[in-house]
Write an enzyme that holds these catalytic residues in place. Structure first.
Site, PDB file in Angstrom:
ATOM      1  N   SER A  11       1.220  -0.903  -0.002  1.00  0.00           N
ATOM      2  CA  SER A  11       0.042  -0.075   0.045  1.00  0.00           C
ATOM      3  C   SER A  11       0.807   1.247   0.308  1.00  0.00           C
ATOM      4  O   SER A  11       1.902   1.326   0.699  1.00  0.00           O
ATOM      5  CB  SER A  11      -0.925  -0.006   1.290  1.00  0.00           C
ATOM      6  OG  SER A  11      -1.652   1.281   1.165  1.00  0.00           O
ATOM      7  N   LYS A  65      -4.425  -6.656   3.658  1.00  0.00           N
ATOM      8  CA  LYS A  65      -4.290  -5.627   2.687  1.00  0.00           C
ATOM      9  C   LYS A  65      -5.899  -5.356   2.190  1.00  0.00           C
ATOM     10  O   LYS A  65      -6.032  -4.084   2.219  1.00  0.00           O
ATOM     11  CB  LYS A  65      -3.407  -5.961   1.741  1.00  0.00           C
ATOM     12  CG  LYS A  65      -3.606  -4.891   0.344  1.00  0.00           C
ATOM     13  CD  LYS A  65      -3.109  -3.480   0.896  1.00  0.00           C
ATOM     14  CE  LYS A  65      -3.183  -2.213   0.010  1.00  0.00           C
ATOM     15  NZ  LYS A  65      -3.765  -2.350  -1.268  1.00  0.00           N
ATOM     16  N   HIS A  70      -7.165  -3.493   5.065  1.00  0.00           N
ATOM     17  CA  HIS A  70      -6.655  -2.182   4.891  1.00  0.00           C
ATOM     18  C   HIS A  70      -7.859  -1.374   3.841  1.00  0.00           C
ATOM     19  O   HIS A  70      -8.233  -0.201   4.373  1.00  0.00           O
ATOM     20  CB  HIS A  70      -5.322  -2.245   4.581  1.00  0.00           C
ATOM     21  CG  HIS A  70      -4.545  -0.806   4.105  1.00  0.00           C
ATOM     22  ND1 HIS A  70      -4.905  -0.215   2.766  1.00  0.00           N
ATOM     23  CD2 HIS A  70      -3.943   0.019   4.769  1.00  0.00           C
ATOM     24  CE1 HIS A  70      -4.373   0.625   2.621  1.00  0.00           C
ATOM     25  NE2 HIS A  70      -3.749   1.207   3.608  1.00  0.00           N
ATOM     26  N   ASN A  71      -7.975  -1.940   2.873  1.00  0.00           N
ATOM     27  CA  ASN A  71      -8.740  -1.177   1.770  1.00  0.00           C
ATOM     28  C   ASN A  71     -10.003  -0.785   2.159  1.00  0.00           C
ATOM     29  O   ASN A  71     -10.590   0.267   1.807  1.00  0.00           O
ATOM     30  CB  ASN A  71      -8.387  -1.950   0.368  1.00  0.00           C
ATOM     31  CG  ASN A  71      -7.206  -1.448  -0.444  1.00  0.00           C
ATOM     32  OD1 ASN A  71      -6.284  -1.332   0.333  1.00  0.00           O
ATOM     33  ND2 ASN A  71      -7.180  -1.752  -1.683  1.00  0.00           N
ATOM     34  N   GLU A  86     -10.000   2.029   4.167  1.00  0.00           N
ATOM     35  CA  GLU A  86      -9.729   2.992   3.462  1.00  0.00           C
ATOM     36  C   GLU A  86     -10.958   3.641   2.848  1.00  0.00           C
ATOM     37  O   GLU A  86     -11.401   4.869   2.978  1.00  0.00           O
ATOM     38  CB  GLU A  86      -8.574   2.636   2.272  1.00  0.00           C
ATOM     39  CG  GLU A  86      -8.381   3.573   1.327  1.00  0.00           C
ATOM     40  CD  GLU A  86      -7.433   2.884   0.165  1.00  0.00           C
ATOM     41  OE1 GLU A  86      -6.521   2.621   0.421  1.00  0.00           O
ATOM     42  OE2 GLU A  86      -7.825   2.943  -0.952  1.00  0.00           O
TER      43      GLU A  86
HETATM   44  C1  6PG Z   1      -3.136   1.347  -1.569  1.00  0.00           C
HETATM   45  C2  6PG Z   1      -4.505   1.516  -2.297  1.00  0.00           C
HETATM   46  C3  6PG Z   1      -4.494   0.830  -3.553  1.00  0.00           C
HETATM   47  C4  6PG Z   1      -5.455   1.338  -4.519  1.00  0.00           C
HETATM   48  C5  6PG Z   1      -6.883   0.933  -4.115  1.00  0.00           C
HETATM   49  C6  6PG Z   1      -7.933   1.791  -4.825  1.00  0.00           C
HETATM   50  O1  6PG Z   1      -3.281   0.891  -0.498  1.00  0.00           O
HETATM   51  O2  6PG Z   1      -2.190   1.651  -2.324  1.00  0.00           O
HETATM   52  O3  6PG Z   1      -5.610   1.151  -1.602  1.00  0.00           O
HETATM   53  O4  6PG Z   1      -4.439  -0.388  -3.542  1.00  0.00           O
HETATM   54  O5  6PG Z   1      -5.405   2.894  -4.815  1.00  0.00           O
HETATM   55  O6  6PG Z   1      -7.096  -0.159  -5.165  1.00  0.00           O
HETATM   56  O7  6PG Z   1      -8.998   1.060  -4.721  1.00  0.00           O
HETATM   57  P1  6PG Z   1     -10.261   1.458  -5.451  1.00  0.00           P
HETATM   58  O8  6PG Z   1      -9.978   1.593  -6.985  1.00  0.00           O
HETATM   59  O9  6PG Z   1     -11.320   0.376  -5.098  1.00  0.00           O
HETATM   60  O10 6PG Z   1     -10.682   2.841  -4.718  1.00  0.00           O
END
Ligand code: 6PG
Length: 490
Positions: A140, A194, A197-198, A201
């Protein structure tokens, strides 16, 4: 770190690691590794990308071009370590298939993409059955993080870790002298962490979006005023990468129109699937993660343009008419945002705790929070409190119960309720704030309405119910005409 091999008079420099997939993330990781003294062999499906790197940003650096998979394998020190930075899904399987033709037992394949953890479980088994090792590493930090120091969450074949640890911990972000990269656990655990984590996010971004939306509609703040608010928030307990970049975004003006660029950006939010996976997993494991799921639903609604257009005509939005003290309301929104954020993280960590049991991963939750303190998208000062909470009590039932979070929620809940109530009254959707509040109120309420749900289930389906005053499972003939009924143990 170069191993120079003299073979029939030709000097060959062997690479520490091979990387396949030279899109921005892959290319930046290569440059990051090289910058830390490692020699990297690179391969890409389209060879032009290799040339571009070697002649451009990688010129004069310890980067070796490999135009075929065979060439890549021959350029690596043993055990060979090949990292895939390709699109999740089929491309990963296709490259694994090709690599299996050229690699040998003891070699290691690392998948640094956002792969579904169950695919990583399957792939780990496939490789281990053939005597090779597999690592699913969540990475990430976006493009910049990949170049300057991401947060890395590797899991899979533990035997691989001693061979990749030095490289990964060197290129990872460092916080208080510690790398934001540590071994997570077996098979799909790294990719699972991960994924969560997302999911967090998604919730974090949703909550920040709602804070912006409320200030815009209820205070009539312009972009510049909101930029100031986010900059100020970033100095306090909300200090985080996402708050910081929100301030930057609000500060940008469109060259063509002179307007704040954000106000020209279309509101249909995209997604690649990791938030959805997190929510699906929460449902599968029976973990309540409503604020994370609301982040996903909100993006879906935002993209339903046709329905939204019709609904906007059918139920026109009335501009709110409220008289608020701006400074007071900004502070109330900040408190609502922080309280909601705590709930979203509690949901994410609850999911990790359940997954750890379900998949036998023995996840170290405090350590995971530590890995997220730097490099990644949800990096925040606040994560230290999560680490502390698990340090104090590794068996913590729910993060909300940790002393620091209890105190914060108690202090913030009045403002939180006022903000949600006002938004609802004024017709402004705040699914993140409201779902987090409902989660909080549900989890703390001593006797929920679900007694009625149980009675209904027993009424129409004889599903039985428990009683609060005695143990056992009971059934009642609810539909009988008599007022006084029996509660029969079954
Ligand atoms: C990270 C981000 C990366 C990416 C996501 C965006 O941790 O660096 O999360 O993995 O930017 O895939 O996800 P979406 O396109 O689903 O918003």
């Amino acid at each position: 770190m170069q191993e120079i091999i003299k073979k029939q008079g030709v000097i060959t420099i062997k690479a520490d690691l091979g990387l396949i997939g030279l899109a921005v993330m892959g290319e930046n990781l290569v440059l990051n590794m090289e910058n830390h003294g490692f020699t990297v062999a690179v391969h890409n499906r389209t060879p032009e990308k290799i040339d571009q790197l070697l002649q451009g940003r990688g010129a004069g650096k310890n980067i070796i071009g490999a135009y075929t998979i065979e060439e890549l394998a021959s350029q690596l020190k043993t055990p060979r370590k090949v990292m895939l930075m390709v699109k999740a899904g089929e491309p990963v399987d296709l490259f694994i298939e090709r690599l299996l033709e050229v690699l040998e037992p003891g070699d290691i394949i690392i998948d640094g993409g956002n792969s579904l953890y169950s695919d990583t479980i399957r792939r780990t088994k496939l490789l281990e059955d053939r005597g090779l090792f597999y690592v699913g590493a969540g990475v990430s930090g976006g493009e910049e993080g990949a170049l300057t120091g991401p947060s890395i969450m590797p899991g899979g074949s533990k035997e691989a870790w001693p061979h990749i640890q030095t490289i990964f911990q060197a290129i990872a972000a460092q916080v208080d002298g510690e790398p934001c990269c540590e071994w997570i656990g077996s098979d799909g655990s790294g990719h699972y962490v991960k994924m969560v984590h997302n999911g967090i996010e998604y919730a974090d971004m949703q909550l920040i979006g709602e804070a912006y939306f409320l200030m815009k509609h209820l205070l009539g703040f312009n972009a510049e005023e909101m930029q100031e608010v986010f900059e100020e928030w970033n100095q306090g307990e909300l200090d985080s990468y996402l708050i910081e970049i929100t301030g930057h975004i609000l500060g940008k003006v469109d060259q063509d129109t002179g307007q704040p660029l954000l106000e020209l950006v279309g509101d249909g939010a995209g997604q690649k699937g990791t938030g959805k996976w997190t929510s699906q997993e929460a449902l599968d494991l029976g973990v309540a993660a409503p604020t994370i799921a609301e982040g996903v639903f909100a993006r879906i609604i935002s993209g339903a343009y046709d329905q939204r257009e019709l609904a906007a005509k059918a139920f026109p939005f009335k501009t709110p008419q409220v008289d608020l003290d701006p400074a007071e309301f900004v502070e109330a929104v900040r408190q609502a945002l922080f309280a909601s954020k705590i709930c979203a993280y509690s949901q994410g960590f609850d999911l990790l705790a359940q997954a750890s049991k379900e998949y036998d991963w023995n996840l170290n939750l405090g350590e995971i929070a530590k890995l997220w303190r730097g490099g990644c998208i949800i990096r925040a000062q606040f994560l230290q409190h999560i680490t502390d909470a698990y340090d104090q009590n590794p068996d913590l039932e729910n993060l909300l119960l940790a002393p620091y979070f209890q105190e914060t929620l108690k202090g913030n809940q009045e403002s939180w309720r006022k903000v949600v109530a006002l938004a609802v009254e004024q017709g402004l959707p705040v699914p993140g704030f409201a779902s987090a509040l409902a989660y909080f109120d549900s989890i703390r309420h001593p006797y929920l309405w679900t007694n009625l749900v149980q009675a209904q289930r027993d009424y129409f389906g004889a599903h039985t119910y428990s009683r609060r005053d005695r143990p056992g499972a009971f059934h009642t003939q609810w539909q009988l005409g008599d007022k006084v009924v029996t509660s029969d143990e079954v």
